[in-house]
Design a protein around this motif. Structure first.
Motif, mmCIF file in Angstrom:
data_model
loop_
_atom_site.group_PDB
_atom_site.id
_atom_site.type_symbol
_atom_site.label_atom_id
_atom_site.label_comp_id
_atom_site.label_asym_id
_atom_site.label_seq_id
_atom_site.Cartn_x
_atom_site.Cartn_y
_atom_site.Cartn_z
ATOM 1 N N GLU A 182 0.787 -1.303 0.068
ATOM 2 C CA GLU A 182 0.001 0.103 -0.042
ATOM 3 C C GLU A 182 0.809 1.034 0.034
ATOM 4 O OE1 GLU A 182 -3.435 2.149 2.633
ATOM 5 O OE2 GLU A 182 -2.669 0.290 3.283
ATOM 6 N N PRO A 183 0.771 2.089 -1.025
ATOM 7 C CA PRO A 183 1.568 3.311 -1.105
ATOM 8 C C PRO A 183 1.187 4.555 -0.030
ATOM 9 C CG PRO A 183 -0.250 3.332 -2.739
ATOM 10 C CD PRO A 183 -0.341 2.173 -2.017
ATOM 11 N N VAL A 184 2.450 5.014 0.620
ATOM 12 C CA VAL A 184 1.989 5.734 1.597
ATOM 13 C C VAL A 184 1.895 7.471 0.819
ATOM 14 C CG1 VAL A 184 4.611 6.649 1.656
ATOM 15 C CG2 VAL A 184 3.087 6.934 3.592
ATOM 16 N N CYS A 185 2.451 7.438 -0.569
ATOM 17 C CA CYS A 185 2.286 8.652 -1.445
ATOM 18 C C CYS A 185 2.159 8.087 -2.858
ATOM 19 C CB CYS A 185 3.486 9.311 -1.122
ATOM 20 S SG CYS A 185 3.501 11.166 -2.210
ATOM 21 N N THR A 186 1.070 8.813 -3.489
ATOM 22 C CA THR A 186 0.893 8.604 -4.964
ATOM 23 C C THR A 186 1.167 9.923 -5.706
ATOM 24 O OG1 THR A 186 -0.573 6.670 -4.653
ATOM 25 C CG2 THR A 186 -0.387 7.788 -6.951
ATOM 26 N N LEU A 187 2.175 9.884 -6.641
ATOM 27 C CA LEU A 187 2.738 10.970 -7.287
ATOM 28 C C LEU A 187 2.327 10.834 -8.747
ATOM 29 C CD1 LEU A 187 6.285 11.531 -5.968
ATOM 30 C CD2 LEU A 187 4.269 12.617 -5.018
ATOM 31 N N THR A 188 1.328 11.612 -9.144
ATOM 32 C CA THR A 188 1.120 11.715 -10.716
ATOM 33 C C THR A 188 2.179 12.130 -11.478
ATOM 34 O OG1 THR A 188 -0.191 13.355 -10.510
ATOM 35 C CG2 THR A 188 -1.511 11.274 -10.123
ATOM 36 N N TYR A 189 2.214 11.776 -12.774
ATOM 37 C CA TYR A 189 3.198 12.175 -13.598
ATOM 38 C C TYR A 189 2.994 13.843 -13.776
ATOM 39 C CZ TYR A 189 5.411 13.347 -18.007
ATOM 40 O OH TYR A 189 6.346 14.184 -18.906
ATOM 41 N N ASP A 190 4.283 14.355 -13.533
ATOM 42 C CA ASP A 190 4.315 15.989 -13.493
ATOM 43 C C ASP A 190 5.552 16.348 -14.434
ATOM 44 O OD1 ASP A 190 4.823 18.708 -12.591
ATOM 45 O OD2 ASP A 190 4.219 18.018 -10.282
ATOM 46 N N GLU A 191 4.828 17.033 -15.320
ATOM 47 C CA GLU A 191 5.767 17.424 -16.455
ATOM 48 C C GLU A 191 6.739 18.489 -15.850
ATOM 49 O OE1 GLU A 191 5.888 19.180 -20.967
ATOM 50 O OE2 GLU A 191 4.254 19.645 -19.933
ATOM 51 N N ASP A 192 6.799 19.287 -14.820
ATOM 52 C CA ASP A 192 7.516 20.212 -14.246
ATOM 53 C C ASP A 192 8.580 19.604 -13.544
ATOM 54 O OD1 ASP A 192 6.059 22.592 -14.871
ATOM 55 O OD2 ASP A 192 4.559 22.383 -13.241
ATOM 56 N N VAL A 193 8.400 18.424 -13.098
ATOM 57 C CA VAL A 193 9.487 17.443 -12.281
ATOM 58 C C VAL A 193 10.261 16.971 -13.538
ATOM 59 C CG1 VAL A 193 10.329 15.319 -10.944
ATOM 60 C CG2 VAL A 193 7.908 16.825 -10.449
ATOM 61 N N MET A 194 9.791 16.588 -14.558
ATOM 62 C CA MET A 194 10.679 16.374 -15.831
ATOM 63 C C MET A 194 11.589 17.135 -16.287
ATOM 64 S SD MET A 194 9.840 12.968 -15.537
ATOM 65 C CE MET A 194 10.344 12.446 -17.159
ATOM 66 N N VAL A 195 10.967 18.393 -16.237
ATOM 67 C CA VAL A 195 11.803 19.429 -16.938
ATOM 68 C C VAL A 195 12.755 19.846 -16.201
ATOM 69 C CG1 VAL A 195 11.355 22.090 -17.651
ATOM 70 C CG2 VAL A 195 9.906 20.504 -18.392
ATOM 71 N N SER A 196 12.465 20.154 -14.666
ATOM 72 C CA SER A 196 13.569 20.368 -13.684
ATOM 73 C C SER A 196 14.727 19.435 -13.752
ATOM 74 C CB SER A 196 12.901 20.642 -12.420
ATOM 75 O OG SER A 196 12.522 19.445 -11.803
ATOM 76 N N GLY A 197 14.272 18.011 -13.832
ATOM 77 C CA GLY A 197 15.583 17.019 -13.721
ATOM 78 C C GLY A 197 16.283 17.238 -15.088
ATOM 79 N N PHE A 198 15.595 17.655 -16.118
ATOM 80 C CA PHE A 198 16.283 17.782 -17.606
ATOM 81 C C PHE A 198 17.033 18.842 -17.554
ATOM 82 C CE2 PHE A 198 16.613 18.492 -22.178
ATOM 83 C CZ PHE A 198 17.057 17.266 -22.635
ATOM 84 N N SER A 199 16.853 19.898 -16.981
ATOM 85 C CA SER A 199 17.405 21.098 -16.869
ATOM 86 C C SER A 199 18.529 21.075 -15.769
ATOM 87 C CB SER A 199 16.504 22.276 -16.724
ATOM 88 O OG SER A 199 15.661 22.186 -17.594
ATOM 89 N N GLY A 200 18.669 19.854 -14.853
ATOM 90 C CA GLY A 200 19.792 20.150 -13.868
ATOM 91 C C GLY A 200 19.305 20.989 -12.699
ATOM 92 N N GLU A 201 18.008 21.224 -12.582
ATOM 93 C CA GLU A 201 17.542 22.021 -11.473
ATOM 94 C C GLU A 201 16.759 21.495 -10.316
ATOM 95 O OE1 GLU A 201 15.494 24.869 -13.428
ATOM 96 O OE2 GLU A 201 17.247 25.729 -14.434
ATOM 97 N N PRO A 202 16.707 21.833 -9.115
ATOM 98 C CA PRO A 202 15.843 21.122 -7.971
ATOM 99 C C PRO A 202 14.343 21.201 -8.191
ATOM 100 C CG PRO A 202 17.534 23.116 -6.887
ATOM 101 C CD PRO A 202 17.543 22.911 -8.770
#
Length: 306
Positions: free
Chosen positions: A266-286
């Protein structure tokens, strides 16, 4: 120097609280496996009981590419905001981007270079800071640290070249650190682990008190999360939390909920797909604080660490 810490915090074999699992006296792999099974069964029977140990050393693990590094970085920033002095330990010998996700401009000098001074064939040297039974945050040499605010980052090492050899010595260093690091009440350790379950075979998680297993929309990932929970329980870790990450909203989110019941995760947290997270990761930013993913992890932290 002792290489074993009882997961139930019992001071000696057959002392008060000992369940006679045999972990502390196991002489080989077969005996260790049998002892782990006894510990797992004990934790199942006492499932309602809380771990009495303080939360001080967290491992973030899961299948490759599920977002372990992203979640580790957000957890570190959230604990810093709660007033903790945070030590992040990067034990992944492949992915190099954790320092960027923490908002740092430089990657730390790898700890494996410390062992290079002594010759890897001799293993971890005695009479050095890493061989101490209790390693404080201040024992860690500044030459292997990068800092931002109250977050410190250490890295065991990366495989950067062909024929560099296996990551065994890096794993040994990670295991030693996780077992012997002794945070104070206002300090916390977060270890971002390599993908899969090899770290369990190496014994890195044994030094932790809390596990976050990150999973995504694949049966392999779900099965791995189930294995992580079972193996964590087998070494006496009660606090094992599953995070569903990058889940598409709609039918897939509903299906993940049903499958999780079959796998008992059972998940303690469910995170749906978030483009802002993907963009920050690709940009090398927090990960930005103002987006939904950051807020959900923050809420999870408040609910879990009460």
């Amino acid at each position: 120097m002792s290489d074993f810490h009882c997961p139930l915090s019992v001071r000696a074999y057959h002392d008060e609280g000992c369940i006679d699992c045999g972990l502390c006296i196991a002489r080989d792999m077969k005996e260790s496996l049998e002892a782990s099974k006894k510990m797992e069964e004990y934790l199942k029977k006492t499932n309602g009981e809380k771990d009495k140990r303080p939360i001080q050393k967290i491992c973030v693990t899961g299948k490759g590419g599920v977002g372990k590094t992203t979640i580790s970085s957000v957890l570190a920033r959230l604990f810093e905001k709660k007033g903790y002095d945070v030590l992040v330990l990067d034990t992944d010998e492949s992915n190099p981007g954790l320092y960027k996700k923490l908002g740092m401009s430089d990657e730390p000098k790898p700890l494996i270079s410390f062992l290079d001074r002594f010759g890897l064939e001799y293993g971890i040297p005695e009479d050095t800071w890493i061989s101490k039974d209790e390693i404080t945050f201040d024992d860690n040499p500044d030459e292997f640290l990068v800092r931002k605010g109250n977050i410190r980052l250490m890295e065991t090492g990366k495989i950067n070249n062909a024929f560099q050899g296996c990551a065994c010595s890096m794993a040994d260093f990670s295991r030693q650190l996780m077992k012997n690091l002794k945070p104070s009440d206002d300090q916390i350790v977060i270890a971002d682990l390599e993908a899969g379950v090899e770290s369990f075979g190496r014994g890195i998680e044994q030094g932790s008190d809390t596990i976050f297993a990150v999973t995504e929309t694949s049966l392999d990932s779900m099965k791995l999360a189930e294995d992580i929970k079972r193996m964590s329980n087998g070494i006496g870790i009660r606090r094992v939390y599953t995070i569903f990450n990058r889940i598409p909203e709609g039918r897939m989110e509903e299906l993940m909920g049903k499958i999780s019941e079959e796998y008992d995760i059972e998940p303690v947290c469910t995170l749906t797909y978030d483009e802002d997270v993907m963009v920050s990761g690709f940009s090398g930013e927090p990960v930005p604080e103002e987006i939904a993913t950051y807020g959900k992890i923050s809420k999870m932290l408040e609910e879990v660490f009460v």
